[in-house]
Structures are given as structure tokens and as C-alpha cells.
Scaffold this active site. Structure first.
Site, PDB file in Angstrom:
ATOM      1  N   GLY A 243       0.919  -1.257  -0.003  1.00  0.00           N
ATOM      2  CA  GLY A 243      -0.015   0.013   0.037  1.00  0.00           C
ATOM      3  C   GLY A 243       0.766   1.306  -0.028  1.00  0.00           C
ATOM      4  CG  HIS A 244      -1.142   5.028   0.088  1.00  0.00           C
ATOM      5  ND1 HIS A 244      -2.347   6.091  -0.126  1.00  0.00           N
ATOM      6  CD2 HIS A 244      -1.804   4.611   1.393  1.00  0.00           C
ATOM      7  CE1 HIS A 244      -2.985   6.174   0.830  1.00  0.00           C
ATOM      8  NE2 HIS A 244      -2.692   5.149   1.628  1.00  0.00           N
ATOM      9  CG  ASN A 245       2.434   7.408   2.123  1.00  0.00           C
ATOM     10  OD1 ASN A 245       1.219   7.552   1.686  1.00  0.00           O
ATOM     11  ND2 ASN A 245       3.387   8.308   1.957  1.00  0.00           N
TER      12      ASN A 245
END
Length: 351
Positions: A243-245
Site C-alpha cells: 500500500g501507499h507510503n
């Protein structure tokens, strides 16, 4: 094409016991190896198979060599870690017959005028390379790949056919990305207003270090504001979602179908078995090993082996156990009430 055992040991190390001029043509399992193959024994439980193997030579540990030396007629290469030696030997044999793509850009590829492609790089048929992208020395971009604007592909990195590498993402040296992988998709970011989802632009990048392997159909989301980061030596199997980050520490490895939710921070030298899941915004320390199918729902701050799934059982037994689990809260309340009653009665008797 083969190689002499002596040449192999000169290249990779180890102690050779036997004929240095013996030629071997490749590596095979203990049970399948023929008289021109080299094989390896990395599990002492397979010593009996090793004694019966037809391999011309075996890669063994000192302990296993002491056990099989009297009963095995072939040569041996003694090393501290036979499995790692096997991996390096396999790489060498593969290099003897590998077809290296010719440098240059295929006529059907679409390349922006201001993209920078090293003269030693290979760009395959129908690949698309957008404006400002940089392709490093000896990089291989196979057929049908898409490289977004301002993306950077490091030297000796190989993108297999039909990889999507989105705008401004970066990968370092000697990386491998297998077919169908998508790097730099939008993260799953939305704000909710009265039940309606409002998209949050995902403006970060995916930044990948050196010597990273990414499996087929794996997806890595770009950061919402900051970057999604994979440090050096990370190994991802097929069909993984990052997922993002997220931040994945160096030399962490994940087996197939692992899912990591946004903003999770995972340490170095961790391993995740197949289908393990990590919830978002958690922190996982270095050298944490998560078993297959486990759900990580809280931060893990100490190294060690962690497993979080219920043991497999017959369905009827599982239903009984589930019923007990559902009633645990009621049972707890009854036990507490009973303890209070016993304590009261005990106090009365003492008076």
C-alpha cells in the site's frame, strides 16, 4: 556447455575433494542428477539420497561430508552453506548459456524525444518510454513495458515483458521486475463526506533500492504525499500488494499473496509467509518472521517468530470451537461473579 570442477571452486570457493579436471554441465536434484551433473545436499535428512545419487559431484557441508565420504564415489565440494553455494553455482551455469539482449531500441518501441536511454540498454518491441525517463547502462526493458515520465531505471535492471512502471518512480541497480507487475499505481486514498468518497491525489513516488526482486502481478502503490520505499535487497514474490507510503526495510522477503496496508513500516531482514496480512500504520521491528496466513493487527517491536491463525480442524470441530469463543465474554463474567461469591463466603466463615 560445461565447466571443470576446479574452475568452479576457483570462482566460488569451497574445498574440493576429488578430480579438479572433472567436467560438469549443470546442476540437478539428488534424485535426478546424472553423471555429468553437480548436485547439493543442504538437508541432512537426505543423506541416504545423496549416497545413492549418480551426480558427478556433490556440494555438502563439513558435517554431511564426514557422513557420506566413505559411501559416495563422486567428488565433493565442502562449504559452510551448501544451499547458497548451489544458488551461486546455478547463476554461473545459467550465465554460460544466457542470451543477452542486444543493445538498442526496437523499431516498434515508442520513445519520447527527451528520454535518456544508455547506449548499452535494450528496449524491446512495442515498449513505451515517456518524456524525461532515464534508462541506465545495460538495463533490459522487454516487450510491451510502459515507463512513465521522469521514471528512472537503474543499470543492469531487467523489466520483463508487460511491466508498468509509472511516472517519477525509481528503481536502483540490478533489479528484477517480472511480467504484469505495476509499480506506482495510485494509493487507496479517499476522504468521506456524508457517505461520498472524495479522491485524495496520490503525488508521492515509489522509490526502490538496489538488488530488489519483484514478482509477477505484484502491485506497489505510490505514496499519497511522501514516497513508498523499498530498501536494498527486498524480495517480493508474485501477487503481493504494497500500500501507499509503506516502508520496507532492506533484505526483507515476502512470499506470494502477502498484503501490506498503507503506511506500514517494516524493518530489515524480516520474512512473511504466503498470504500474511499487515494492517496499516503499524511498525514491525527488524528480524521479525511472520507465518503464512497470519494477520498482523498490532505493531511488533521485538524480533522473533510470530504466527496468528487458528489451527486447521474439521468443520464440525471448528464450529464447536467458534461457539465457545463467542461465549467467552459471558463465561468470564460468570467466573468473576463466582469468584466474588466464593470470596464473600470465605470471609464470612473466617468471622
Amino acid at each position: 556447455m560445461g565447466t571443470r570442477l576446479g574452475e568452479l571452486v576457483e570462482r566460488l570457493g569451497g574445498q574440493l575433494v576429488g578430480d579438479a579436471n572433472l567436467e560438469v554441465t549443470g546442476i540437478a536434484p539428488l534424485t535426478d542428477a546424472g553423471v555429468s551433473h553437480i548436485s547439493f545436499l543442504s538437508n541432512s535428512k537426505l543423506r541416504a539420497q545423496a549416497l545413492q545419487s549418480q551426480a558427478a559431484a556433490l556440494i555438502v557441508s563439513a558435517a554431511d561430508d564426514a557422513f557420506i565420504a566413505a559411501g559416495y564415489a563422486g567428488a565433493r565440494i565442502v562449504t559452510n552453506n551448501p544451499y547458497v553455494y548451489f544458488a551461486r553455482a546455478a547463476q554461473y551455469f545459467e550465465s554460460l548459456t544466457a542470451i543477452v539482449p542486444a543493445p538498442g531500441v526496437h523499431a516498434s518501441a515508442v520513445v519520447a524525444a527527451d528520454a535518456v536511454i544508455a547506449a548499452s540498454a535494450h528496449v524491446g518491441a512495442r515498449a513505451v518510454i515517456e518524456s524525461g525517463a532515464v534508462i541506465g547502462e545495460r538495463a533490459v526493458i522487454d516487450a510491451g513495458c510502459y515507463i512513465g515520465r521522469d521514471a528512472v531505471i537503474g543499470e543492469d535492471t531487467h523489466l520483463f515483458a508487460n511491466v508498468t512502471f509509472q511516472a517519477r518512480c525509481v528503481i536502483g541497480k540490478r533489479g528484477i521486475i517480472h511480467s504484469g507487475a505495476v509499480i506506482g499505481t495510485d494509493g487507496f486514498g479517499f476522504a468521506n463526506e456524508g457517505g461520498v468518497y472524495i479522491k485524495i491525489p496520490q503525488t508521492g513516488r515509489v522509490v526502490i533500492g538496489d538488488d530488489v526482486d519483484i514478482g509477477a502481478n505484484t502491485t506497489i502503490d505510490r505514496g499519497a504525499l511522501a514516497d513508498t520505499i523499498l530498501e536494498d535487497g527486498v524480495k517480493l514474490d508474485n501477487q503481493i500488494q504494497i500500500g501507499h507510503n509503506c516502508h520496507i526495510g532492506a533484505h526483507t522477503a515476502m512470499a506470494g499473496c502477502v498484503g501490506v496496508a498503507g503506511s506500514a513500516k517494516i524493518g530489515k531482514y524480516c520474512t512473511f509467509g504466503g498470504a500474511a496480512m499487515v494492517l496499516g500504520h503499524l511498525t514491525i521491528a527488524d528480524k521479525v518472521h511472520v507465518g503464512s496466513g497470519s494477520m498482523v493487527s498490532r505493531s511488533i517491536l521485538e524480533p522473533g517468530q510470530y504466527t496468528g491463525f487458528y489451527p486447521l480442524a474439521k468443520n464440525s470441530e471448528w464450529e464447536k470451537s467458534a461457539a465457545i469463543v463467542r461465549n467467552l465474554s459471558t463465561m468470564r463474567d460468570k467466573i468473576r461473579a463466582l469468584e466474588k461469591t466464593i470470596k464473600t463466603l470465605t470471609n464470612q466463615d473466617e468471622k
